[in-house]
Design a protein around this motif. Structure first.
Motif, PDB file in Angstrom:
ATOM      1  N   HIS A 157       0.860  -1.293   0.038  1.00  0.00           N
ATOM      2  CA  HIS A 157      -0.003  -0.179  -0.107  1.00  0.00           C
ATOM      3  C   HIS A 157       0.738   1.239   0.093  1.00  0.00           C
ATOM      4  O   HIS A 157       1.769   1.263   0.655  1.00  0.00           O
ATOM      5  CB  HIS A 157      -0.897   0.119   1.006  1.00  0.00           C
ATOM      6  N   PRO A 158       0.465   2.226  -0.837  1.00  0.00           N
ATOM      7  CA  PRO A 158       1.348   3.331  -0.978  1.00  0.00           C
ATOM      8  C   PRO A 158       1.454   4.221   0.421  1.00  0.00           C
ATOM      9  O   PRO A 158       2.605   4.866   0.358  1.00  0.00           O
ATOM     10  CB  PRO A 158       0.611   4.357  -2.016  1.00  0.00           C
ATOM     11  N   VAL A 159       0.504   4.044   1.120  1.00  0.00           N
ATOM     12  CA  VAL A 159       0.709   4.884   2.278  1.00  0.00           C
ATOM     13  C   VAL A 159       1.142   3.943   3.606  1.00  0.00           C
ATOM     14  O   VAL A 159       1.815   4.433   4.377  1.00  0.00           O
ATOM     15  CB  VAL A 159      -0.579   5.576   2.585  1.00  0.00           C
ATOM     16  N   GLU A 160       0.225   2.916   3.889  1.00  0.00           N
ATOM     17  CA  GLU A 160       0.637   1.962   4.788  1.00  0.00           C
ATOM     18  C   GLU A 160       1.651   1.007   4.886  1.00  0.00           C
ATOM     19  O   GLU A 160       1.930   0.340   5.705  1.00  0.00           O
ATOM     20  CB  GLU A 160      -0.607   1.443   5.149  1.00  0.00           C
ATOM     21  N   GLY A 161       2.109   0.877   3.380  1.00  0.00           N
ATOM     22  CA  GLY A 161       3.240  -0.088   3.235  1.00  0.00           C
ATOM     23  C   GLY A 161       2.750  -1.529   3.447  1.00  0.00           C
ATOM     24  O   GLY A 161       1.669  -1.814   3.098  1.00  0.00           O
ATOM     25  N   CYS A 162       3.730  -2.552   3.752  1.00  0.00           N
ATOM     26  CA  CYS A 162       3.519  -4.080   3.710  1.00  0.00           C
ATOM     27  C   CYS A 162       2.901  -4.179   5.113  1.00  0.00           C
ATOM     28  O   CYS A 162       3.572  -3.850   6.143  1.00  0.00           O
ATOM     29  CB  CYS A 162       4.712  -4.436   3.585  1.00  0.00           C
ATOM     30  N   TYR A 163       1.867  -4.826   5.260  1.00  0.00           N
ATOM     31  CA  TYR A 163       1.306  -5.293   6.498  1.00  0.00           C
ATOM     32  C   TYR A 163       2.060  -6.621   7.223  1.00  0.00           C
ATOM     33  O   TYR A 163       2.189  -6.624   8.680  1.00  0.00           O
ATOM     34  CB  TYR A 163      -0.212  -5.826   6.283  1.00  0.00           C
ATOM     35  N   GLU A 164       2.693  -7.386   6.463  1.00  0.00           N
ATOM     36  CA  GLU A 164       3.397  -8.392   7.421  1.00  0.00           C
ATOM     37  C   GLU A 164       4.893  -8.301   6.978  1.00  0.00           C
ATOM     38  O   GLU A 164       5.373  -8.355   5.659  1.00  0.00           O
ATOM     39  CB  GLU A 164       2.831  -9.676   6.794  1.00  0.00           C
ATOM     40  N   LYS A 165       5.839  -8.333   7.844  1.00  0.00           N
ATOM     41  CA  LYS A 165       7.371  -8.272   7.684  1.00  0.00           C
ATOM     42  C   LYS A 165       7.773  -9.251   6.522  1.00  0.00           C
ATOM     43  O   LYS A 165       7.428 -10.734   6.712  1.00  0.00           O
ATOM     44  CB  LYS A 165       7.728  -8.484   9.051  1.00  0.00           C
ATOM     45  N   GLY A 166       8.569  -8.907   5.726  1.00  0.00           N
ATOM     46  CA  GLY A 166       9.052  -9.665   4.637  1.00  0.00           C
ATOM     47  C   GLY A 166       8.374 -10.329   3.685  1.00  0.00           C
ATOM     48  O   GLY A 166       8.484 -11.033   2.702  1.00  0.00           O
ATOM     49  N   LYS A 167       6.954  -9.726   3.670  1.00  0.00           N
ATOM     50  CA  LYS A 167       6.026 -10.315   2.570  1.00  0.00           C
ATOM     51  C   LYS A 167       5.455  -9.033   1.897  1.00  0.00           C
ATOM     52  O   LYS A 167       4.915  -8.068   2.472  1.00  0.00           O
ATOM     53  CB  LYS A 167       4.601 -10.928   3.392  1.00  0.00           C
ATOM     54  N   LYS A 168       5.511  -9.383   0.613  1.00  0.00           N
ATOM     55  CA  LYS A 168       4.948  -8.244  -0.470  1.00  0.00           C
ATOM     56  C   LYS A 168       3.753  -8.791  -0.943  1.00  0.00           C
ATOM     57  O   LYS A 168       3.547  -9.806  -1.339  1.00  0.00           O
ATOM     58  CB  LYS A 168       6.009  -7.977  -1.390  1.00  0.00           C
ATOM     59  N   PHE A 169       2.753  -7.950  -0.898  1.00  0.00           N
ATOM     60  CA  PHE A 169       1.330  -8.155  -1.466  1.00  0.00           C
ATOM     61  C   PHE A 169       1.631  -8.603  -2.950  1.00  0.00           C
ATOM     62  O   PHE A 169       1.942  -7.900  -3.773  1.00  0.00           O
ATOM     63  CB  PHE A 169       0.413  -7.126  -1.325  1.00  0.00           C
ATOM     64  N   LYS A 170       0.967  -9.933  -3.501  1.00  0.00           N
ATOM     65  CA  LYS A 170       1.244 -10.335  -4.684  1.00  0.00           C
ATOM     66  C   LYS A 170       0.193  -9.947  -5.924  1.00  0.00           C
ATOM     67  O   LYS A 170       0.359 -10.231  -6.876  1.00  0.00           O
ATOM     68  CB  LYS A 170       1.238 -11.813  -4.785  1.00  0.00           C
ATOM     69  N   GLY A 171      -1.077  -9.384  -5.340  1.00  0.00           N
ATOM     70  CA  GLY A 171      -2.107  -8.989  -6.228  1.00  0.00           C
ATOM     71  C   GLY A 171      -2.979 -10.403  -6.690  1.00  0.00           C
ATOM     72  O   GLY A 171      -2.747 -11.394  -6.315  1.00  0.00           O
TER      73      GLY A 171
END
Length: 592
Positions: A157-171
């Motif tokens: 997310h452009p404002v809140e970033g990644c919610y889980e450490k080391g995990k990028k949202f894949k879509g």
């Protein structure tokens, strides 16, 4: 559960003329000489309007109605992605050709578990469900085109970033289709207009559209820079394109719907009785879509139906919708003719099935819910207030809803002080009330406790409140717009704050249903020439939901969010020893 439901609809009589030899080798069975069968049955599983309901929806919003042969109606608890996953996976067994499609509004207006994380949990769940394709719905635009693109393509997310450490949202690993949504600057489609599902030479095209009126029901920021086109013209255009490419079997995914004569999921939509069948926008849309399209998966109205509506050539064609919140799924059989590459329309059959809660939960979905719940818990479990019984909002079918009164009163109370806007009356749009307040505990908080998560589920948009000047004449016009213009066929009855009263005469038609000389504020008739300070959320203040009169307000003051005012009201008017009771619904007098 998978037995064919009552109300199984079949397009056309099975004795109707079929292409010569269309079934000479049966459904997917060879002739004993090693040749491929002439036809193959493709299973189309579909659902719509999930709205991020990963956990079973609470209260009356989590039930579906079933009418028994003796006329009694049973209410069945349904929904929850753990059960939806089990239902779909069970249904797929024994069906080598199975495709799963959705009719839009997979996200948006979501409970806190998904909404707090900008619906990343729901996209992850849909990936695990093996969803193949979905149309966009109007709620996919709640946070704008850029956020919709992120849900499709991934990225934090452009404002809140990644919610889980080391995990990028894949879509989403399935395509979102938006054939009738183009960019104003370039005229090009925002997302893919269609996709083609292929297996062993079988090809089925899917065209996805949302309702043309999306800008009327989404905030202006959500649809900025976009243009929404006619559903029928768009589908016909891309059906011709698919046909030219050799794709003769086509399904339209349409985020627009209708209203069947019965709310029971097993209602026989094609019964010939007076007043039976389906009404609403989808009927005219279905009648205008080219015969090249073989079936229509629809949504938006949160209704359950399996109906046939004639195409422009007069042939019956299947039109389906699976209620909402993952409570039902539709199982449709499309018989594919390998020679013509088309669907044998006389053999299309379909039925809705309940996603019951007495089947095993899908363990991978349980793990997903537990993981996100841990992240949400510090916010979600905070108590906001207490209630003495269920206060129905989404689950109420009455024009005036108990929870609507609570919300409107909360908005008036919070914005009445002079420095907060000086509001004299408040309006709440009924579609913005997304759930009921349920007395039974959802977790460990105890019965009667309203948590932040539950309050968020009721009002998940976090709309900023506006207080504006409107004349009495504009106020009266706005109330009459509830039942006229774009809202005439399907009225949108505003929820009103304490002190505003009027009569709604449903025996009349159009704007006359609101009896103008009965409209009073605190016992006094509305003065057309006087200026009133009116509170409403920013969506209504922009003229949303077919209320252009509300968009004419001046001298605007922007206040707190609707959710903040709701929570403040709960805190001020309830305690463990004196919980808030459901309010009387005596503001709108209804004549039927």
């Amino acid at each position: 559960m998978l037995a064919a439901a009552a109300g199984l609809a079949t397009v056309g009589a099975l004795v109707a003329a079929m292409p010569a030899g269309a079934h000479d080798r049966g459904h997917g069975h060879g002739n004993g000489h090693g040749h491929k069968p002439r036809t193959v049955d493709v299973q189309l599983l579909s659902f719509n309007d999930l709205h991020g309901n990963l956990e079973p929806p609470a209260g009356s919003a989590g039930n579906v109605s079933k009418t028994h042969p003796d006329g009694t109606v049973e209410s069945i608890p349904a929904g929850g992605v753990e059960y939806l996953a089990t239902s779909l996976r069970t249904a797929r067994k024994g069906n080598p050709y199975s495709v799963t499609a959705a009719g839009g509004d997979m996200v948006g207006a979501s409970p806190l578990l998904s909404g707090l994380f900008h619906d990343e949990p729901t996209i992850e769940a849909l990936n695990k469900l093996d969803l193949d394709v979905t149309a966009v719905g109007n709620h996919e635009f709640d946070e704008g085109a850029t956020e919709l693109a992120r849900l499709q393509n991934g990225g934090c997310h452009p404002v809140e970033g990644c919610y889980e450490k080391g995990k990028k949202f894949k879509g989403a690993d399935f395509p979102y289709l938006a054939a009738n949504v183009t960019k104003e600057k370039t005229g090009k489609p925002l997302l893919k207009p269609y996709t083609v599902w292929k297996k062993n030479g079988v090809k089925i095209g899917f065209i996805g559209v949302t309702l043309e009126g999306t800008p009327d029901i989404v905030t202006a920021n959500g649809v900025k820079g976009l243009k929404f086109h006619d559903e029928v013209e768009t589908i016909n255009k891309y059906a011709r394109e698919l046909d030219r490419k050799g794709v003769k079997s086509i399904v339209a995914l349409i985020h627009e719907g209708g209203a069947p004569a019965s709310t029971s999921y097993n209602y026989d939509c094609d019964s010939p009785g007076a007043g039976d069948g389906i009404s609403g926008p989808i009927v005219d849309i279905a009648k205008g879509i080219t015969p090249k399209v073989d079936a229509l998966v629809t949504g938006h109205t949160h209704q359950a139906y399996v109906c046939t509506v004639p195409d422009p050539s007069g042939k019956p064609r299947m039109v389906t919708s699976a209620s909402s919140f993952g409570k039902l799924y539709t199982d449709t059989t499309l018989t594919y003719d390998r020679r013509t590459k088309d669907i044998v329309r006389t053999s299309v059959k379909s039925a809705n099935h309940v996603v019951t809660r007495d089947q095993p939960k899908a363990p991978d979905m349980t793990r997903l819910i537990d993981r996100w719940n841990k992240l949400a818990a510090p916010i979600a479990n905070r108590p906001q207030g207490w209630i003495s019984a269920d206060i129905n909002g989404r689950g109420s079918t009455a024009p005036e809803k108990p929870l609507g009164n609570v919300i409107a009163d909360a908005q008036l109370e919070g914005l009445a002080p002079a420095d907060k806007g000086g509001a004299e009356v408040a309006f709440m749009n009924p579609g913005g009330i997304r759930a009921d307040l349920v007395h039974k505990a959802s977790g460990s908080e105890g019965d009667g406790v309203v948590t932040y998560g539950e309050a968020f589920t009721v009002q998940p948009f976090t709309n900023m409140m506006n207080v504006v000047d409107l004349t009495g004449a504009q106020l009266v016009t706005a109330l009459r717009q509830q039942v006229s213009g774009p809202n005439e066929a399907s009225p949108k009855i505003l929820q009103v704050s304490r002190g505003l009263t009027y009569t709604l005469d449903l025996t009349k038609s159009g704007a006359d249903r609101v009896v103008a000389d009965t409209i009073k504020l605190n016992g006094e008739a509305i003065d057309p020439a006087r200026t009133y300070r009116v509170a409403m959320n920013e969506f209504l203040a922009g003229g949303g939901d077919g209320f252009p009169a509300l968009g004419e307000g001046t001298n605007k003051l922007v206040g707190a969010s609707d959710l903040d005012l709701f929570n403040a009201y709960l805190a001020a008017h309830s305690s463990a020893t004196a919980p808030l009771a459901p309010p009387a619904t005596d503001r709108i007098t209804v004549i039927r």
